[in-house]
Design a protein around this motif. Structure first.
Motif, PDB file in Angstrom:
ATOM      1  N   GLY A  86     -58.670 -12.766 -43.326  1.00 52.40           N
ATOM      2  CA  GLY A  86     -57.501 -13.040 -42.592  1.00 52.40           C
ATOM      3  C   GLY A  86     -57.360 -14.713 -42.479  1.00 52.40           C
ATOM      4  N   ILE A  87     -56.389 -15.169 -41.707  1.00 49.51           N
ATOM      5  CA  ILE A  87     -56.103 -16.611 -41.638  1.00 49.51           C
ATOM      6  C   ILE A  87     -56.686 -17.164 -40.393  1.00 49.51           C
ATOM      7  CG2 ILE A  87     -54.328 -18.457 -41.554  1.00 49.51           C
ATOM      8  CD1 ILE A  87     -52.457 -16.124 -42.940  1.00 49.51           C
ATOM      9  N   PHE A  88     -57.365 -18.094 -40.601  1.00 42.62           N
ATOM     10  CA  PHE A  88     -58.326 -18.849 -39.707  1.00 42.62           C
ATOM     11  C   PHE A  88     -57.221 -19.843 -38.906  1.00 42.62           C
ATOM     12  CE2 PHE A  88     -60.563 -22.533 -37.953  1.00 42.62           C
ATOM     13  CZ  PHE A  88     -61.528 -22.270 -37.663  1.00 42.62           C
ATOM     14  N   TYR A  89     -57.175 -19.761 -37.512  1.00 42.23           N
ATOM     15  CA  TYR A  89     -56.275 -20.432 -36.488  1.00 42.23           C
ATOM     16  C   TYR A  89     -57.596 -21.192 -35.546  1.00 42.23           C
ATOM     17  CZ  TYR A  89     -52.356 -18.893 -38.682  1.00 42.23           C
ATOM     18  OH  TYR A  89     -51.339 -18.355 -39.441  1.00 42.23           O
ATOM     19  N   SER A  90     -57.441 -22.433 -35.548  1.00 44.75           N
ATOM     20  CA  SER A  90     -58.428 -23.073 -34.740  1.00 44.75           C
ATOM     21  C   SER A  90     -57.742 -23.369 -33.174  1.00 44.75           C
ATOM     22  CB  SER A  90     -59.057 -24.568 -35.037  1.00 44.75           C
ATOM     23  OG  SER A  90     -57.669 -25.224 -35.419  1.00 44.75           O
ATOM     24  N   ALA A  91     -56.662 -23.187 -33.133  1.00 42.98           N
ATOM     25  CA  ALA A  91     -56.024 -23.315 -31.520  1.00 42.98           C
ATOM     26  C   ALA A  91     -54.994 -21.952 -31.351  1.00 42.98           C
ATOM     27  CB  ALA A  91     -55.125 -24.592 -31.458  1.00 42.98           C
ATOM     28  N   PRO A  92     -54.820 -21.581 -30.251  1.00 41.21           N
ATOM     29  CA  PRO A  92     -53.860 -20.753 -29.513  1.00 41.21           C
ATOM     30  C   PRO A  92     -52.417 -21.016 -30.323  1.00 41.21           C
ATOM     31  CG  PRO A  92     -54.469 -21.843 -27.841  1.00 41.21           C
ATOM     32  CD  PRO A  92     -55.216 -22.627 -29.000  1.00 41.21           C
ATOM     33  N   ALA A  93     -51.939 -21.990 -30.494  1.00 40.12           N
ATOM     34  CA  ALA A  93     -50.529 -22.355 -30.799  1.00 40.12           C
ATOM     35  C   ALA A  93     -50.626 -23.818 -31.688  1.00 40.12           C
ATOM     36  CB  ALA A  93     -49.656 -22.662 -29.667  1.00 40.12           C
ATOM     37  N   PRO A  94     -49.650 -23.819 -32.611  1.00 44.36           N
ATOM     38  CA  PRO A  94     -49.836 -25.136 -33.219  1.00 44.36           C
ATOM     39  C   PRO A  94     -49.798 -26.549 -32.344  1.00 44.36           C
ATOM     40  CG  PRO A  94     -48.074 -23.612 -34.175  1.00 44.36           C
ATOM     41  CD  PRO A  94     -48.616 -23.130 -33.131  1.00 44.36           C
ATOM     42  N   GLU A  95     -49.062 -26.618 -31.499  1.00 43.82           N
ATOM     43  CA  GLU A  95     -49.055 -27.664 -30.587  1.00 43.82           C
ATOM     44  C   GLU A  95     -50.210 -28.029 -29.586  1.00 43.82           C
ATOM     45  OE1 GLU A  95     -46.847 -24.624 -28.535  1.00 43.82           O
ATOM     46  OE2 GLU A  95     -46.751 -25.141 -30.574  1.00 43.82           O
ATOM     47  N   GLU A  96     -51.156 -26.841 -29.448  1.00 46.44           N
ATOM     48  CA  GLU A  96     -52.058 -26.868 -28.455  1.00 46.44           C
ATOM     49  C   GLU A  96     -53.500 -27.374 -28.932  1.00 46.44           C
ATOM     50  OE1 GLU A  96     -52.412 -23.627 -25.790  1.00 46.44           O
ATOM     51  OE2 GLU A  96     -50.298 -23.207 -25.974  1.00 46.44           O
ATOM     52  N   PRO A  98     -57.392 -27.452 -30.283  1.00 46.87           N
ATOM     53  CA  PRO A  98     -58.249 -26.451 -30.696  1.00 46.87           C
ATOM     54  C   PRO A  98     -59.322 -25.847 -29.677  1.00 46.87           C
ATOM     55  CG  PRO A  98     -59.155 -28.724 -31.680  1.00 46.87           C
ATOM     56  CD  PRO A  98     -57.858 -28.868 -30.885  1.00 46.87           C
ATOM     57  N   PHE A  99     -59.684 -24.792 -29.779  1.00 47.55           N
ATOM     58  CA  PHE A  99     -60.409 -24.076 -28.832  1.00 47.55           C
ATOM     59  C   PHE A  99     -61.856 -24.779 -28.877  1.00 47.55           C
ATOM     60  CE2 PHE A  99     -57.929 -20.143 -30.207  1.00 47.55           C
ATOM     61  CZ  PHE A  99     -57.669 -19.936 -29.174  1.00 47.55           C
ATOM     62  N   ILE A 100     -62.485 -25.219 -30.075  1.00 45.77           N
ATOM     63  CA  ILE A 100     -63.687 -25.743 -30.030  1.00 45.77           C
ATOM     64  C   ILE A 100     -63.646 -27.205 -31.084  1.00 45.77           C
ATOM     65  CG2 ILE A 100     -65.161 -24.029 -29.521  1.00 45.77           C
ATOM     66  CD1 ILE A 100     -65.579 -23.881 -32.713  1.00 45.77           C
ATOM     67  N   ASP A 110     -67.043 -17.213 -24.929  1.00 45.62           N
ATOM     68  CA  ASP A 110     -65.953 -18.211 -25.221  1.00 45.62           C
ATOM     69  C   ASP A 110     -65.298 -18.064 -26.407  1.00 45.62           C
ATOM     70  OD1 ASP A 110     -66.681 -19.490 -22.798  1.00 45.62           O
ATOM     71  OD2 ASP A 110     -67.541 -21.381 -23.804  1.00 45.62           O
ATOM     72  N   THR A 111     -63.858 -18.241 -26.412  1.00 43.82           N
ATOM     73  CA  THR A 111     -63.161 -18.267 -27.644  1.00 43.82           C
ATOM     74  C   THR A 111     -63.205 -19.402 -28.606  1.00 43.82           C
ATOM     75  OG1 THR A 111     -61.551 -16.904 -26.780  1.00 43.82           O
ATOM     76  CG2 THR A 111     -61.038 -17.748 -28.625  1.00 43.82           C
ATOM     77  N   LEU A 112     -63.831 -19.007 -29.959  1.00 41.81           N
ATOM     78  CA  LEU A 112     -63.892 -20.021 -30.892  1.00 41.81           C
ATOM     79  C   LEU A 112     -62.914 -20.326 -31.747  1.00 41.81           C
ATOM     80  CD1 LEU A 112     -67.615 -18.983 -31.833  1.00 41.81           C
ATOM     81  CD2 LEU A 112     -67.067 -20.622 -30.217  1.00 41.81           C
ATOM     82  N   PHE A 113     -62.131 -19.261 -32.070  1.00 42.74           N
ATOM     83  CA  PHE A 113     -61.071 -19.227 -32.945  1.00 42.74           C
ATOM     84  C   PHE A 113     -60.251 -18.195 -33.001  1.00 42.74           C
ATOM     85  CE2 PHE A 113     -64.943 -18.613 -35.438  1.00 42.74           C
ATOM     86  CZ  PHE A 113     -64.716 -17.436 -36.103  1.00 42.74           C
TER      87      PHE A 113
END
Length: 153
Positions: A86-96, A98-100, A110-113
């Motif tokens: 799939g596609i990796f996202y480092s944050a819950p939304a583009p303007e937020e 990153p999780f880590i 804890d949520t990593l990605f």
């Protein structure tokens, strides 16, 4: 073939092109044509009255390919692998934020990605307590099953 089926076919073909290290692939049918070029080139899909956007990972420039050559690399610590393609996202939304980040302490669970697959956002959690020592994927990268994405020490 509707837009949803065409997009799913395009993603499957991108994976096949990447796995076989091809530089380009074309498929022509009566009512549509697909051309895929390796690495940073976007997927081109042309069909009458059907438009499919290329995934963000294909359009965004990358510092290094996500899984261009499967070279075995050893990691000290606990590698966190992609449980699906799939596609990796480092944050819950583009303007937020990153999780880590590298150097951050994480606890088991804890949520990593996030990995997006078939329009479903899958939160991937830490398998253990520790410190994030490496993040091996960039936001928007297409990732493969079992690809190491994060290392926790």
């Amino acid at each position: 073939m509707d837009a949803k089926e065409l997009k799913a076919l395009s993603i499957d073909l991108m994976d096949a092109v990447r796995q076989r290290n091809l530089s380009a692939f074309s498929l022509k049918c009566e009512d549509f044509q697909i051309r895929i070029e390796a690495q940073q080139a976007p997927v081109t899909v042309a069909a009458p009255a059907v438009a499919v956007a290329a995934p963000a990972a294909a359009a965004a420039p990358q510092a290094q390919p996500a899984a261009a050559s499967p070279v075995e690399e050893s990691f000290s610590g606990t590698p966190v692998e992609a449980p699906l393609v799939g596609i990796f996202y480092s944050a819950p939304a583009p303007e937020e934020p990153p999780f880590i980040e590298v150097g951050q302490q994480v606890k088991k669970g804890d949520t990593l990605f996030i990995i997006e697959a078939m329009k479903t956002m899958n939160e991937i959690t830490a398998p253990c307590d520790g410190t994030v020592s490496r993040i091996l994927a960039q936001n928007g990268d297409m990732v493969e099953y079992k690809q190491v994405l994060v290392v926790i020490e």
